[in-house]
Design a protein around this motif. Sequence first.
Motif, short mmCIF file in Angstrom:
data_model
loop_
_atom_site.label_atom_id
_atom_site.label_comp_id
_atom_site.label_asym_id
_atom_site.label_seq_id
_atom_site.Cartn_x
_atom_site.Cartn_y
_atom_site.Cartn_z
N UNK A 1 5.41 -0.38 -6.74
CA UNK A 1 5.31 1.33 -6.20
C UNK A 1 5.96 1.37 -4.73
N UNK A 2 6.91 2.83 -5.53
CA UNK A 2 6.69 3.20 -3.89
C UNK A 2 6.91 5.34 -3.85
N UNK A 3 6.58 5.24 -2.55
CA UNK A 3 5.84 6.43 -2.40
C UNK A 3 4.66 7.06 -1.96
N UNK A 4 4.00 6.06 -2.39
CA UNK A 4 2.35 6.61 -2.39
C UNK A 4 1.76 4.92 -1.35
N UNK B 1 -0.13 -5.22 0.22
CA UNK B 1 0.86 -5.09 1.61
C UNK B 1 2.32 -4.67 0.76
N UNK B 2 2.98 -5.55 -0.31
CA UNK B 2 3.63 -5.56 -1.05
C UNK B 2 4.01 -4.35 -1.92
#
Length: 122
Positions: A23-26, A73-74
Amino acid sequence: VQLQASGGGLVQPGGSLRLSCEASGVTFAYYTIGWFRQAPGKEREWVSYITSDEKTEYTDSVKGRFTITRDNARNMVYLQMSSLNPEDTAVYYCAAEIVVLRPSESFEYKYWGQGTQVTVSS
């Protein structure tokens, strides 16, 4: 929010695969992440989910074979699949949402990844 599912492939019956959902952006830790799958000619079905406090659930057909985990964390969620059989063949999707009342229901999730193909065949 962007989700990227990966890790699918061709595996023989009885084999294993690990799917990943990045996931990205959150602020990832706040989200419930669900895995769903859709086989050709069938409706999309829920497979598993993991909540922000790491409660996990599985559909009956994968209990004891699949394990969902998360690494905040990742920004990653993993679906470890073992003892795969041809009935597990499908496109697997990960989905994310913060407030989820019924996490096994696809309509609860706003954000979806693009899907990764899992084919179990000899």
